[in-house]
Motif scaffolding. Structure first.
Motif, PDB file in Angstrom:
ATOM      1  N   SER A   1      -0.970  -5.716  -6.524  1.00 59.23           N
ATOM      2  CA  SER A   1      -1.770  -6.559  -6.737  1.00 59.23           C
ATOM      3  C   SER A   1      -2.727  -6.039  -6.128  1.00 59.23           C
ATOM      4  CB  SER A   1      -1.610  -7.478  -6.309  1.00 59.23           C
ATOM      5  OG  SER A   1      -1.419  -8.647  -6.407  1.00 59.23           O
ATOM      6  N   GLU A   2      -2.261  -4.805  -5.008  1.00 58.71           N
ATOM      7  CA  GLU A   2      -3.474  -4.180  -3.963  1.00 58.71           C
ATOM      8  C   GLU A   2      -4.152  -3.479  -5.491  1.00 58.71           C
ATOM      9  OE1 GLU A   2      -1.749  -4.371   0.041  1.00 58.71           O
ATOM     10  OE2 GLU A   2      -1.119  -2.496  -1.308  1.00 58.71           O
ATOM     11  N   TYR A   3      -3.696  -2.692  -6.254  1.00 63.13           N
ATOM     12  CA  TYR A   3      -3.824  -1.199  -7.503  1.00 63.13           C
ATOM     13  C   TYR A   3      -5.008  -2.054  -7.965  1.00 63.13           C
ATOM     14  CZ  TYR A   3      -2.982   1.370 -11.054  1.00 63.13           C
ATOM     15  OH  TYR A   3      -3.795   2.437 -12.585  1.00 63.13           O
ATOM     16  N   LEU A   4      -4.988  -3.452  -8.877  1.00 61.31           N
ATOM     17  CA  LEU A   4      -5.632  -4.105  -9.493  1.00 61.31           C
ATOM     18  C   LEU A   4      -7.058  -4.413  -9.075  1.00 61.31           C
ATOM     19  CD1 LEU A   4      -3.165  -6.404 -11.723  1.00 61.31           C
ATOM     20  CD2 LEU A   4      -4.259  -4.552 -12.579  1.00 61.31           C
ATOM     21  N   ALA A   5      -6.815  -4.304  -8.177  1.00 54.76           N
ATOM     22  CA  ALA A   5      -8.268  -5.285  -7.473  1.00 54.76           C
ATOM     23  C   ALA A   5      -9.072  -3.118  -7.272  1.00 54.76           C
ATOM     24  CB  ALA A   5      -7.616  -5.921  -5.778  1.00 54.76           C
ATOM     25  N   GLY A   6      -8.207  -2.475  -7.488  1.00 56.48           N
ATOM     26  CA  GLY A   6      -8.838  -1.048  -6.995  1.00 56.48           C
ATOM     27  C   GLY A   6      -8.327  -0.319  -6.069  1.00 56.48           C
ATOM     28  N   PHE A   7      -7.721  -1.183  -5.017  1.00 57.63           N
ATOM     29  CA  PHE A   7      -7.457  -0.135  -4.013  1.00 57.63           C
ATOM     30  C   PHE A   7      -6.830   0.806  -3.602  1.00 57.63           C
ATOM     31  CE2 PHE A   7      -4.394  -0.356   0.207  1.00 57.63           C
ATOM     32  CZ  PHE A   7      -5.963   0.131   1.282  1.00 57.63           C
ATOM     33  N   ASN A   8      -6.840   2.100  -3.317  1.00 59.16           N
ATOM     34  CA  ASN A   8      -6.087   3.042  -3.776  1.00 59.16           C
ATOM     35  C   ASN A   8      -4.922   3.688  -2.657  1.00 59.16           C
ATOM     36  OD1 ASN A   8      -7.411   4.191  -1.620  1.00 59.16           O
ATOM     37  ND2 ASN A   8      -8.741   5.603  -2.084  1.00 59.16           N
ATOM     38  N   GLY A   9      -4.777   2.626  -2.033  1.00 66.49           N
ATOM     39  CA  GLY A   9      -3.848   2.640  -0.321  1.00 66.49           C
ATOM     40  C   GLY A   9      -4.287   3.107   0.498  1.00 66.49           C
ATOM     41  N   SER A  10      -5.542   4.107   0.844  1.00 69.16           N
ATOM     42  CA  SER A  10      -5.581   5.078   2.102  1.00 69.16           C
ATOM     43  C   SER A  10      -7.338   3.952   2.058  1.00 69.16           C
ATOM     44  CB  SER A  10      -5.705   6.380   1.546  1.00 69.16           C
ATOM     45  OG  SER A  10      -4.503   6.787   1.383  1.00 69.16           O
TER      46      SER A  10
ATOM     47  N   PHE B   1     -11.893  -2.698   0.793  1.00 66.45           N
ATOM     48  CA  PHE B   1     -10.639  -3.503   0.579  1.00 66.45           C
ATOM     49  C   PHE B   1     -11.262  -4.856   0.195  1.00 66.45           C
ATOM     50  CE2 PHE B   1      -7.009  -5.896   1.008  1.00 66.45           C
ATOM     51  CZ  PHE B   1      -5.173  -5.232   0.077  1.00 66.45           C
ATOM     52  N   HIS B   2     -11.091  -5.122  -1.634  1.00 63.96           N
ATOM     53  CA  HIS B   2     -11.135  -6.715  -1.706  1.00 63.96           C
ATOM     54  C   HIS B   2      -9.890  -7.131  -1.498  1.00 63.96           C
ATOM     55  CE1 HIS B   2     -14.396  -4.746  -3.498  1.00 63.96           C
ATOM     56  NE2 HIS B   2     -13.806  -3.572  -3.748  1.00 63.96           N
ATOM     57  N   TYR B   3     -10.062  -7.920  -0.837  1.00 66.13           N
ATOM     58  CA  TYR B   3      -8.563  -8.852  -0.120  1.00 66.13           C
ATOM     59  C   TYR B   3      -8.378  -9.755  -0.808  1.00 66.13           C
ATOM     60  CZ  TYR B   3     -11.955 -11.555   2.586  1.00 66.13           C
ATOM     61  OH  TYR B   3     -13.182 -12.380   2.657  1.00 66.13           O
ATOM     62  N   ALA B   4      -9.163 -10.380  -1.054  1.00 61.66           N
ATOM     63  CA  ALA B   4      -9.289 -11.655  -1.849  1.00 61.66           C
ATOM     64  C   ALA B   4      -9.302 -11.487  -2.758  1.00 61.66           C
ATOM     65  CB  ALA B   4     -10.954 -12.584  -1.886  1.00 61.66           C
ATOM     66  N   LEU B   5      -9.219 -10.592  -3.543  1.00 63.36           N
ATOM     67  CA  LEU B   5      -8.701 -11.070  -5.395  1.00 63.36           C
ATOM     68  C   LEU B   5      -7.503 -10.299  -4.915  1.00 63.36           C
ATOM     69  CD1 LEU B   5      -9.557 -10.657  -8.061  1.00 63.36           C
ATOM     70  CD2 LEU B   5      -9.963  -7.375  -8.085  1.00 63.36           C
ATOM     71  N   VAL B   6      -7.578  -9.734  -4.323  1.00 60.88           N
ATOM     72  CA  VAL B   6      -5.789  -9.040  -3.865  1.00 60.88           C
ATOM     73  C   VAL B   6      -5.240 -10.275  -4.106  1.00 60.88           C
ATOM     74  CG1 VAL B   6      -3.193  -7.892  -2.817  1.00 60.88           C
ATOM     75  CG2 VAL B   6      -6.307  -6.218  -2.813  1.00 60.88           C
ATOM     76  N   ARG B   7      -5.528 -11.043  -2.482  1.00 63.83           N
ATOM     77  CA  ARG B   7      -4.828 -12.416  -3.167  1.00 63.83           C
ATOM     78  C   ARG B   7      -4.921 -13.524  -4.353  1.00 63.83           C
ATOM     79  NH1 ARG B   7      -7.959 -13.872   2.952  1.00 63.83           N
ATOM     80  NH2 ARG B   7      -6.445 -13.137   4.432  1.00 63.83           N
ATOM     81  N   TRP B   8      -6.071 -13.215  -5.191  1.00 68.74           N
ATOM     82  CA  TRP B   8      -5.764 -14.166  -5.887  1.00 68.74           C
ATOM     83  C   TRP B   8      -4.688 -13.683  -6.917  1.00 68.74           C
ATOM     84  CZ3 TRP B   8      -6.707 -12.917 -11.648  1.00 68.74           C
ATOM     85  CH2 TRP B   8      -7.664 -14.257 -12.176  1.00 68.74           C
ATOM     86  N   TYR B   9      -4.803 -11.843  -7.394  1.00 67.59           N
ATOM     87  CA  TYR B   9      -3.522 -11.397  -8.697  1.00 67.59           C
ATOM     88  C   TYR B   9      -2.377 -12.758  -7.361  1.00 67.59           C
ATOM     89  CZ  TYR B   9      -6.353  -8.754 -10.574  1.00 67.59           C
ATOM     90  OH  TYR B   9      -7.509  -8.227 -11.447  1.00 67.59           O
TER      91      TYR B   9
ATOM     92  N   SER C   1       0.412  -1.397  -0.021  1.00 69.70           N
ATOM     93  CA  SER C   1      -0.128  -0.543   0.543  1.00 69.70           C
ATOM     94  C   SER C   1       0.765   1.440  -0.190  1.00 69.70           C
ATOM     95  CB  SER C   1      -0.967   0.093   0.950  1.00 69.70           C
ATOM     96  OG  SER C   1      -0.066   0.240   2.399  1.00 69.70           O
ATOM     97  N   GLN C   2       2.265   1.535   0.601  1.00 69.66           N
ATOM     98  CA  GLN C   2       2.933   2.376   0.524  1.00 69.66           C
ATOM     99  C   GLN C   2       2.885   2.835  -0.780  1.00 69.66           C
ATOM    100  OE1 GLN C   2       2.580   2.635   3.840  1.00 69.66           O
ATOM    101  NE2 GLN C   2       5.138   3.734   4.404  1.00 69.66           N
ATOM    102  N   TYR C   3       3.561   2.073  -1.743  1.00 70.56           N
ATOM    103  CA  TYR C   3       3.588   1.881  -3.684  1.00 70.56           C
ATOM    104  C   TYR C   3       2.249   2.971  -3.540  1.00 70.56           C
ATOM    105  CZ  TYR C   3       7.930  -0.738  -3.638  1.00 70.56           C
ATOM    106  OH  TYR C   3       9.118  -1.541  -3.184  1.00 70.56           O
ATOM    107  N   LEU C   4       1.396   2.857  -3.297  1.00 73.98           N
ATOM    108  CA  LEU C   4       0.069   3.478  -3.761  1.00 73.98           C
ATOM    109  C   LEU C   4      -0.446   4.624  -2.949  1.00 73.98           C
ATOM    110  CD1 LEU C   4      -2.436   0.687  -4.063  1.00 73.98           C
ATOM    111  CD2 LEU C   4      -1.003   1.142  -5.994  1.00 73.98           C
ATOM    112  N   LYS C   5       0.272   4.682  -1.479  1.00 77.52           N
ATOM    113  CA  LYS C   5       0.562   6.277  -1.202  1.00 77.52           C
ATOM    114  C   LYS C   5       1.540   7.060  -1.707  1.00 77.52           C
ATOM    115  CE  LYS C   5      -0.051   4.356   2.800  1.00 77.52           C
ATOM    116  NZ  LYS C   5      -0.966   4.269   4.497  1.00 77.52           N
ATOM    117  N   HIS C   6       2.930   6.493  -1.865  1.00 70.98           N
ATOM    118  CA  HIS C   6       3.880   7.141  -2.399  1.00 70.98           C
ATOM    119  C   HIS C   6       4.735   6.544  -1.346  1.00 70.98           C
ATOM    120  CE1 HIS C   6       2.601   6.502  -6.371  1.00 70.98           C
ATOM    121  NE2 HIS C   6       1.522   7.559  -5.924  1.00 70.98           N
ATOM    122  N   GLU C   7       4.760   6.763  -0.301  1.00 67.52           N
ATOM    123  CA  GLU C   7       5.225   7.007   0.737  1.00 67.52           C
ATOM    124  C   GLU C   7       6.309   6.132   0.974  1.00 67.52           C
ATOM    125  OE1 GLU C   7       1.718   9.312   3.278  1.00 67.52           O
ATOM    126  OE2 GLU C   7       1.855   7.184   3.799  1.00 67.52           O
TER     127      GLU C   7
END
Length: 733
Positions: free
Chosen positions: A102-111, A127-135, A79-85
């Motif tokens: 994976s988090e980005y493809l699942a639609g998560f913006n990091g926050s 947070f679509h955790y199952a989709l993140v795990r799926w990737y 998630s840090q990559y999505l928040k750029h921190e």
């Protein structure tokens, strides 16, 4: 003569065991089937294995809606990559960038408000955790077809190919690790691709410098770069490729057809493909890593001061340009523990028993020191100059940075550095002489044009001046060692006073001022800091990762329930609870497949006995092997065994805390050794089908029996008491 020939016939390893060339491999695999069926098997076989692997690894990803085990680390890092921190970790960035992807493809913006991937916390609805795990699970899935094609490329028989592939497909631990946001699946995937590339290079060894050979050499280099960019464990399979390459080059040197220009060309190609290219890949991933993390974050303290000054929304850099008596500063090491000089009220448990002095990777008030006049110098210019002696007084404790002829606590060949006395209590051992090593010019060209002459080069500036601190009495230099203090020192970096080695790459005695506050000095608004130097930051982060790894040692004062020992892994004596064990949650238990583990361990011992037997026969001149047969023994037996040893032995000698999952790459190689031993023993006898049938059945049945461990256990743990075969398995306890 006839008797000797008969003896050689009896003892020679048959070609069915040790075929070497690609044509012989294809022939051995199709002798018992029609060509059409063989072609069909080559398509259908890997597809069926992949489908089965995908089903087992993708099944039930949504069952546990809580942050499981190390998802607390790697989900957060992603998630840090999505928040750029910026963050700091002990591992290189590729695996965590893949988690972030994976988090980005699942639609998560990091926050997500108040969600920080705390272990055991429930994932928010958003947070679509199952989709993140799926990737992420696809890396674990693809290990299986890579394993299948590696077996084919190495030249194992079809029966052995499916045995190894089935063991890989049904390995409980691989399935468990594939189901969550972790690094292990990507690590195992790139380990598998590196072994496959090595097998491919082996098959092309007689076509050196051909287009295909060069292509696969470069592919091997990229794969090595990727596996090392996930975890430094990738260096073990890199070493395996290096050992094989060394063997090749050694044999070429003693070949009757040796030609110096061609031999030199062999070296050049391999150095470029297997050393330079992987390093460039590793470097590129860090370049992307730095490019994505351009905002200050929890790990900013591990970066160089100039890098921090270049970050968006940074709080570093808006300081007066010259240090003076009375300035409040923080001082950053450029060495093996590239963190901030730090002290606190806690004292050393032995030695001087004075205040501890450490390096610390996070910013707090205990990093602040005030520049005071030295005990041995009273006259100063307006600013601190090269050669000035100063006293650094810790702001909160009031103690002075001090050294004396008392041995350091970890690196006891050097002198201890401590916090001693106060403004009035102290002596000459509180004094440190500033020795300027390097000055960097402003990034503003017009301003940089004014930075010349002794006034610029001899004055200490924040961020852009690199200097050493020489102890006025002892003559040693303030330095970091890369070691960490034990628990009593909060596992922070060790600081010592040591001689200056003056080695070109040793920066342990180099420091710079990071934060600088002085109410009597003005900030120059037109000053622009120079751009950060990528390679300097790259190597500083490597030092920081190394120091963090060195700090991961077992705590003798604290019991770690999930830690394990190296001698337990090859016998599957222990497992690991991956999550909460209450009745309300679906539970996962990390345990390697009992039969696969026990059988492969037995076969590792069998391989050693087999190797000894063959060596004795060869020594007695009772064994005749062709070059192809020797290469077959090498690639199918010796290479996997060396791979297992390289991935296992380091955990015996290293002092860091270890867990069950550290054995999983070694287990991958152990499966190949098991396949080789079975193929050698079973040979071409009629009983081989029965032998393989029993092995397939045991692998399949025990997977089904223990499948709740990796597919999820619902309800009370006591319902699974039947799985507690060994005392170390705490499945239902």
């Amino acid at each position: 003569m006839l008797r000797q020939r008969k003896q050689l016939q009896d003892e020679t390893v048959s070609k069915e065991h040790v075929e070497g060339s690609e044509n012989a491999q294809a022939s051995a695999q199709t002798t018992s089937v029609w060509p059409v069926l063989a072609a069909l098997e080559a398509i259908v076989g890997p597809i069926l294995l992949t489908v089965l692997a995908a089903y087992l690894r993708l099944y039930g990803l949504e069952k546990n809606p809580y942050v499981v085990w190390d998802e607390a680390h790697f989900g957060k890092f992603g998630s840090q990559y999505l928040k750029h921190e910026y963050y700091h970790d002990v591992h290189p960035p590729l695996g965590k960038m893949l988690c972030g992807l994976s988090e980005y493809l699942a639609g998560f913006n990091g926050s997500i408000e108040n969600f920080n991937f705390e272990s055991g916390s429930r994932y928010p609805v958003a947070f679509h955790y199952a989709l993140v795990r799926w990737y992420g699970s696809w890396f674990g899935t693809l290990v299986v077809p890579v394993c299948y094609f590696t077996c084919k490329q190495m030249g194992y028989s079809l029966l052995t190919t499916y045995l190894i592939s089935l063991m890989c497909c049904l390995e409980l631990s691989y399935i468990s690790l594939s189901k969550f946001i972790l690094l292990d699946s990507s690590l195992l995937f790139f380990t598998a691709t590196t072994l496959y590339c090595l097998a491919k290079l082996h098959s092309l060894r007689n076509r050196e410098f051909s287009t295909r050979w060069i292509g696969w050499l470069c592919t091997t280099g990229v794969s090595i770069g990727c596996v090392c960019s996930v975890k430094w464990v990738g260096l073990f399979v890199t070493t395996l490729v290096g050992l094989y390459t060394t063997l090749e080059l050694w044999l070429k040197f003693w070949s009757p057809s040796f030609k110096l220009h061609r031999y030199a060309k062999s070296w050049v190609y391999r150095v470029a493909g297997l050393i330079v290219l992987p390093f460039l890949v590793y470097l590129i991933f860090f370049k992307i890593h730095f490019g994505l993390l351009y905002k200050p974050g929890s790990g900013t303290g591990s970066l160089s001061s100039l890098y921090q000054a270049s970050m968006q929304d940074t709080d570093v850099g808006n300081y007066p340009r010259n240090l003076a008596i009375g300035s409040k500063v923080t001082i950053r090491s450029q060495g093996k523990s590239p963190n901030l000089l730090h002290s606190h009220p806690s004292r050393y448990p032995a030695g001087s028993e004075q205040h501890q002095v450490t390096t610390y990777g996070f910013k707090d008030a205990n990093n602040n020191f005030v520049v005071r006049p030295a005990r041995t110098q009273r006259n100063y210019g307006p600013f601190i100059q090269d050669g000035d002696a100063v006293r650094l007084q810790h702001e909160l404790t009031g103690a002075n940075l001090h050294s004396h002829a008392i041995h350091a606590h970890v690196s006891d060949r050097y002198w201890e550095v401590s916090g001693y006395g106060d403004e009035t209590v102290g002596d000459a051992k509180d004094d440190w002489v500033v020795e300027i090593v390097e000055q960097l010019h402003s990034g503003n060209k017009s301003y940089a044009a004014t930075e010349n002459g002794p006034e610029f080069y001899n004055t200490v500036h924040p961020l852009t001046t690199t200097f050493k601190l020489r102890h006025k009495v002892l003559g040693c230099y303030l330095a970091t060692t890369g070691e960490s203090y034990p628990t009593w020192g909060f596992k922070q970096g060790e600081v010592v006073c040591r001689p200056d080695t003056k080695l070109p790459f040793d920066r342990s005695t180099l420091w710079n001022v990071e934060m600088h506050e002085n109410d009597d000095l003005a900030v120059e608004s037109d000053y622009v800091y120079p751009s950060p130097r990528f390679l300097v930051d790259f190597f500083m982060v490597q030092h920081g990762m190394l120091a963090s790894n060195n700090a991961l040692v077992p705590d003798v004062h604290k019991h770690d329930e999930i830690a394990s020992f190296w001698w337990q892994w090859p016998f599957a004596l222990v497992g690991l609870r991956m999550c909460s064990w209450g009745p309300h949650v679906t539970k996962y238990y990390l345990l390697s497949h009992p039969f696969t583990t026990w059988f492969s361990t037995a076969c590792l011992g069998g391989f050693v006995l087999l190797a000894v037997r063959l060596l004795l026969l060869w020594q007695r001149q009772q064994l005749a092997l062709s070059a192809d047969q020797l290469w077959k023994l090498t690639i199918c037996g010796a290479v996997p065994f060396a791979g297992w040893l390289l991935h296992y032995f380091p955990f015996i000698v290293m002092g860091r805390v270890t867990y069950v999952h550290h054995y999983m790459p070694a287990l991958y190689f152990a499966m190949y050794v098991a396949g080789f031993v079975v193929e050698y023993v079973a040979g071409s006898s009629r009983a081989r089908y029965a032998v393989y049938g029993v092995l397939y059945a045991l692998v399949g049945y025990l997977f089904w029996y223990f499948s709740p461990l990796c597919l999820g256990m619902a309800g009370r743990a006591s319902e699974y008491a039947y799985l507690n075969w060994l005392p170390g398995w705490n499945i239902a306890k």
